[in-house]
Structures are given as structure tokens and as C-alpha cells.
Design a protein around this motif. Structure first.
Motif, short mmCIF file in Angstrom:
data_model
loop_
_atom_site.label_atom_id
_atom_site.label_comp_id
_atom_site.label_asym_id
_atom_site.label_seq_id
_atom_site.Cartn_x
_atom_site.Cartn_y
_atom_site.Cartn_z
N HIS A 26 0.84 -1.21 0.00
CA HIS A 26 0.00 0.00 0.00
C HIS A 26 0.87 1.25 0.00
CE1 HIS A 26 -3.38 -2.59 1.94
NE2 HIS A 26 -3.23 -2.84 0.66
N ARG A 27 1.96 1.22 0.76
CA ARG A 27 2.89 2.36 0.79
C ARG A 27 3.52 2.57 -0.59
NH1 ARG A 27 5.93 0.46 4.32
NH2 ARG A 27 7.64 -0.21 3.01
N LEU A 28 3.93 1.47 -1.24
CA LEU A 28 4.51 1.57 -2.58
C LEU A 28 3.50 2.11 -3.58
CD1 LEU A 28 6.53 -1.77 -2.67
CD2 LEU A 28 7.46 0.55 -2.56
N GLU A 29 2.23 1.76 -3.38
CA GLU A 29 1.19 2.29 -4.27
C GLU A 29 1.00 3.79 -4.05
OE1 GLU A 29 -3.08 0.99 -6.06
OE2 GLU A 29 -2.69 0.46 -3.96
N ARG A 30 0.97 4.21 -2.80
CA ARG A 30 0.83 5.65 -2.50
C ARG A 30 2.01 6.45 -3.08
NH1 ARG A 30 -0.71 3.58 2.44
NH2 ARG A 30 1.29 4.11 3.37
N SER A 31 3.17 5.81 -3.15
CA SER A 31 4.37 6.47 -3.69
C SER A 31 4.40 6.46 -5.21
CB SER A 31 5.63 5.77 -3.16
OG SER A 31 5.71 5.88 -1.77
N GLY A 32 3.48 5.72 -5.83
CA GLY A 32 3.43 5.67 -7.29
C GLY A 32 4.35 4.62 -7.90
N PHE A 33 4.88 3.72 -7.09
CA PHE A 33 5.81 2.70 -7.58
C PHE A 33 5.09 1.45 -8.07
CE2 PHE A 33 8.96 4.47 -4.25
CZ PHE A 33 9.12 5.63 -4.99
N VAL A 34 3.89 1.22 -7.56
CA VAL A 34 3.03 0.13 -8.03
C VAL A 34 1.62 0.67 -8.14
CG1 VAL A 34 4.43 -1.68 -6.91
CG2 VAL A 34 2.41 -0.81 -5.75
N HIS A 35 0.82 0.00 -8.93
CA HIS A 35 -0.62 0.31 -8.92
C HIS A 35 -1.35 -1.01 -8.77
CE1 HIS A 35 -1.63 -0.93 -13.08
NE2 HIS A 35 -0.42 -0.51 -13.38
N SER A 36 -2.57 -0.93 -8.32
CA SER A 36 -3.34 -2.14 -8.07
C SER A 36 -4.71 -2.05 -8.71
CB SER A 36 -3.47 -2.39 -6.57
OG SER A 36 -4.30 -1.42 -5.97
N ARG A 37 -5.30 -3.22 -8.85
CA ARG A 37 -6.67 -3.30 -9.34
C ARG A 37 -7.32 -4.51 -8.67
NH1 ARG A 37 -3.52 -5.43 -13.30
NH2 ARG A 37 -4.04 -7.54 -13.95
N TRP A 38 -8.63 -4.47 -8.58
CA TRP A 38 -9.37 -5.60 -8.00
C TRP A 38 -9.79 -6.52 -9.13
CZ3 TRP A 38 -9.52 -6.84 -3.07
CH2 TRP A 38 -9.25 -5.85 -2.12
N ASP A 39 -9.54 -7.81 -8.94
CA ASP A 39 -9.97 -8.85 -9.88
C ASP A 39 -10.85 -9.84 -9.13
OD1 ASP A 39 -8.31 -7.91 -12.03
OD2 ASP A 39 -6.60 -8.89 -11.09
N THR A 40 -11.66 -10.55 -9.86
CA THR A 40 -12.44 -11.64 -9.29
C THR A 40 -11.98 -12.93 -9.96
OG1 THR A 40 -14.31 -10.17 -8.92
CG2 THR A 40 -14.75 -12.54 -8.84
N VAL A 41 -11.51 -13.85 -9.15
CA VAL A 41 -11.02 -15.14 -9.65
C VAL A 41 -11.71 -16.23 -8.84
CG1 VAL A 41 -8.99 -16.61 -9.96
CG2 VAL A 41 -8.79 -14.13 -10.26
N GLY A 42 -12.41 -17.10 -9.54
CA GLY A 42 -13.12 -18.18 -8.86
C GLY A 42 -14.14 -17.67 -7.87
N GLY A 43 -14.75 -16.52 -8.18
CA GLY A 43 -15.76 -15.95 -7.30
C GLY A 43 -15.18 -15.17 -6.12
N ARG A 44 -13.86 -15.11 -6.03
CA ARG A 44 -13.22 -14.37 -4.92
C ARG A 44 -12.54 -13.12 -5.45
NH1 ARG A 44 -9.24 -18.19 -1.97
NH2 ARG A 44 -8.94 -16.27 -0.82
N ARG A 45 -12.76 -12.03 -4.73
CA ARG A 45 -12.07 -10.78 -5.10
C ARG A 45 -10.67 -10.79 -4.52
NH1 ARG A 45 -14.30 -5.45 -5.83
NH2 ARG A 45 -13.11 -4.89 -4.01
N ARG A 46 -9.73 -10.32 -5.33
CA ARG A 46 -8.37 -10.17 -4.83
C ARG A 46 -7.72 -8.98 -5.53
NH1 ARG A 46 -5.46 -15.53 -7.31
NH2 ARG A 46 -5.53 -14.89 -9.48
N ARG A 47 -6.82 -8.37 -4.82
CA ARG A 47 -6.13 -7.19 -5.33
C ARG A 47 -4.84 -7.62 -6.01
NH1 ARG A 47 -5.88 -1.91 -1.55
NH2 ARG A 47 -5.84 -0.40 -3.23
#
Length: 112
Positions: free
Chosen positions: A52-73
Motif C-alpha cells: 500500500h505504501r509503494l502504491e501511494r508512492s506511485g511505484f506500483v498500482h493495483s486493481r481488483w480482480d475476481t477469480v473463482g468468485g473471490r475478489r483479490r487485489r
């Protein structure tokens, strides 16, 4: 090995793990554990806040996916993250070479 031993290096390890492509959080943990031969078995309470810290710094970005009915980032390295990883590798190489040199068993010259 405890997570505290990685202090100052965790971000670089996370960026390196994401270099080959996007991964969900638990896969990141598994990759670190497996890639280190089990030496770095980090708890979720260490890895997720760092991601989360790396995302706030702009070094990574994330998205939510659904795999097998389960959400994961899923996390992915950004261009800035790739640049930071390259610099972190340079810093690590300098640091690890210096430490290895000092830790090598050899007679040291006497100082006056």
C-alpha cells in the motif's frame, strides 16, 4: 528470519518480485518465501502495508480482480517503480559488496 531483518530492503524485494508481471498479494508473499528458499517467510501484516505504501508512492498500482468468485487485489510495477528498482539494485550491489568484503576472513592491517 524476522521481518525486521529486512528493514530498508523490503521495498526493493517487493518491487523485484513484481518486475516480471502483476501478482496478487498472497502470490507476492509466496514468491518471496519460495525465491528465498524459505528464509523470508513474511507475514501479511508486513507485506500488505508495504504494498500500500509503494502504491501511494506511485511505484506500483493495483486493481481488483475476481477469480473463482473471490475478489483479490493485484499489484503491478509502474514505470517509476521500475526506475526505483534499478536504483535500489545499484545501492544494494554497492552495499553488499562492501559488507562481504568486511565480513571476509582475512588479516586486517594494523592501524596506528
Amino acid at each position: 528470519m524476522r521481518a525486521e531483518a529486512l528493514k530498508g530492503h523490503l521495498d526493493a524485494l517487493l518491487l523485484a518480485v513484481l518486475e516480471d508481471g502483476p501478482q496478487h498479494g498472497y502470490a507476492v508473499i509466496e514468491t518471496i518465501r519460495d525465491g528465498s528458499g524459505g528464509t523470508f517467510d513474511l507475514p501479511t501484516g508486513t507485506v500488505y502495508p508495504a504494498l500500500h505504501r509503494l502504491e501511494r508512492s506511485g511505484f506500483v498500482h493495483s486493481r481488483w480482480d475476481t477469480v473463482g468468485g473471490r475478489r483479490r487485489r493485484t499489484y503491478e510495477l509502474t514505470l517509476t517503480g521500475r526506475q526505483v528498482l534499478s536504483k535500489e539494485r545499484e545501492v544494494w550491489n554497492t552495499f553488499s559488496t562492501a559488507v562481504s568484503t568486511l565480513l571476509a576472513r582475512r588479516p586486517w592491517p594494523a592501524t596506528s
